[in-house]
Design a protein around this motif. Structure first.
Motif, PDB file in Angstrom:
ATOM      1  N   LYS A 133       0.938  -1.178  -0.056  1.00  0.00           N
ATOM      2  CA  LYS A 133      -0.045   0.005   0.087  1.00  0.00           C
ATOM      3  C   LYS A 133       0.970   1.218  -0.019  1.00  0.00           C
ATOM      4  O   LYS A 133       0.616   2.111  -0.678  1.00  0.00           O
ATOM      5  N   ALA A 134       1.946   1.240   0.628  1.00  0.00           N
ATOM      6  CA  ALA A 134       2.668   2.559   0.880  1.00  0.00           C
ATOM      7  C   ALA A 134       3.603   2.767  -0.288  1.00  0.00           C
ATOM      8  O   ALA A 134       3.728   4.107  -0.835  1.00  0.00           O
ATOM      9  N   LEU A 141      -0.575   5.406  -6.966  1.00  0.00           N
ATOM     10  CA  LEU A 141      -1.560   4.266  -7.397  1.00  0.00           C
ATOM     11  C   LEU A 141      -2.281   3.835  -5.980  1.00  0.00           C
ATOM     12  O   LEU A 141      -1.822   4.275  -4.909  1.00  0.00           O
ATOM     13  N   ALA A 142      -3.377   3.268  -6.261  1.00  0.00           N
ATOM     14  CA  ALA A 142      -4.105   2.773  -5.212  1.00  0.00           C
ATOM     15  C   ALA A 142      -4.089   1.202  -4.823  1.00  0.00           C
ATOM     16  O   ALA A 142      -3.891   0.444  -5.742  1.00  0.00           O
ATOM     17  N   VAL A 194      -2.993  -3.136  -7.338  1.00  0.00           N
ATOM     18  CA  VAL A 194      -2.110  -1.858  -7.834  1.00  0.00           C
ATOM     19  C   VAL A 194      -1.952  -2.251  -9.328  1.00  0.00           C
ATOM     20  O   VAL A 194      -1.818  -1.385 -10.061  1.00  0.00           O
ATOM     21  N   TRP A 195      -1.887  -3.698  -9.820  1.00  0.00           N
ATOM     22  CA  TRP A 195      -1.609  -3.850 -11.224  1.00  0.00           C
ATOM     23  C   TRP A 195      -2.810  -3.187 -12.049  1.00  0.00           C
ATOM     24  O   TRP A 195      -2.552  -2.840 -12.983  1.00  0.00           O
ATOM     25  N   GLY A 200      -4.735   0.949 -15.450  1.00  0.00           N
ATOM     26  CA  GLY A 200      -5.861   2.195 -15.864  1.00  0.00           C
ATOM     27  C   GLY A 200      -5.072   3.492 -15.949  1.00  0.00           C
ATOM     28  O   GLY A 200      -5.376   4.236 -16.704  1.00  0.00           O
ATOM     29  N   ALA A 201      -3.841   3.626 -15.266  1.00  0.00           N
ATOM     30  CA  ALA A 201      -3.250   4.880 -15.550  1.00  0.00           C
ATOM     31  C   ALA A 201      -2.309   4.845 -16.592  1.00  0.00           C
ATOM     32  O   ALA A 201      -2.502   5.856 -17.311  1.00  0.00           O
ATOM     33  N   GLN A 202      -2.024   3.859 -17.523  1.00  0.00           N
ATOM     34  CA  GLN A 202      -1.472   3.623 -18.531  1.00  0.00           C
ATOM     35  C   GLN A 202      -2.504   3.705 -19.653  1.00  0.00           C
ATOM     36  O   GLN A 202      -2.222   4.388 -20.819  1.00  0.00           O
ATOM     37  N   GLY A 203      -3.595   3.585 -19.536  1.00  0.00           N
ATOM     38  CA  GLY A 203      -4.745   3.344 -20.513  1.00  0.00           C
ATOM     39  C   GLY A 203      -5.547   4.638 -20.498  1.00  0.00           C
ATOM     40  O   GLY A 203      -6.004   4.946 -21.391  1.00  0.00           O
TER      41      GLY A 203
END
Length: 203
Positions: A133-134, A141-142, A194-195, A200-203
């Motif tokens: 998480k950290a 990321l979440a 995380v994956w 999602g961040a890349q897409g």
């Protein structure tokens, strides 16, 4: 998981206490340190001496301090960056001390190597769950959630050891193996989260 459902109800109890403590000059950081020191000393004193019920009660009392430091921070208006780091660091110390003491008990008192292995799995997984998480949050990321977060870890472990201390057979064994399995699953859940967040961040 429990945190999501219980936080609002618990806050209604702890927030007035936190406000009262702040008005008397106590700081959230001091509460964090007192709770951690008390948890560590209780765990390493009682559990290796096979005083499981007393140890479970004492650790529970000091773990509750972790609820009060957050309430005190809210009473002050907000926490501080140092306070957040101190709280997270002390949580890891307390987690490590609890499961290290239980491993010690399993080896030296119960003389059960498989139970000691379960406790070690709990110890390592607890650290990894928090680290994922950290590290994810540091990367933007979440990685929240999962079957067992800190509250669930302590509840399962301490209920098991407390019942074992009251002569309920195999209570600690069931609790620690259950917690070990759920903790490993939670590590997987957080890595998947995380994956998905990274994808999602890349897409």
């Amino acid at each position: 998981m429990l945190n999501i459902f219980a936080r609002a109800s618990v806050s209604r109890v702890t927030d007035p206490i936190g406000t009262w403590l702040v008005r008397r000059g106590l700081s959230p950081n001091a509460m964090t340190v007192v709770g951690t020191v008390g948890t560590v000393l209780s765990a390493v004193w009682f559990f290796p001496r096979d005083q499981l019920f007393a140890g479970s009660v004492a650790v529970t009392v000091f773990v509750l301090f972790d609820l009060l430091d957050g309430a005190m921070a809210r009473a002050r208006g907000s926490g501080t960056p140092f306070g957040a780091v101190l709280d997270a660091s002390c949580d890891r110390i307390a987690d490590g001390a609890l499961f290290a003491a239980l491993t010690w008990w399993a080896l030296a008192v119960a003389q059960d190597r498989s139970l000691a292995a379960a406790s070690l799995v709990c110890l390592v997984a607890a650290q990894v769950i928090s680290y994922v998480k950290a590290r994810a949050e540091a990367s933007g990321l979440a990685a929240d959630g999962g079957l067992v977060e800190r509250a669930e870890r302590f509840i399962i472990a301490l209920v098991g050891t407390g019942l074992e201390g009251l002569s309920v057979p195999h209570a600690a064994t069931v609790a620690l193996w259950l917690l070990a399995a759920l903790s490993v699953i939670t590590v997987g859940q957080r890595l998947v989260a995380v994956w998905r967040a990274a994808k999602g961040a890349q897409g």
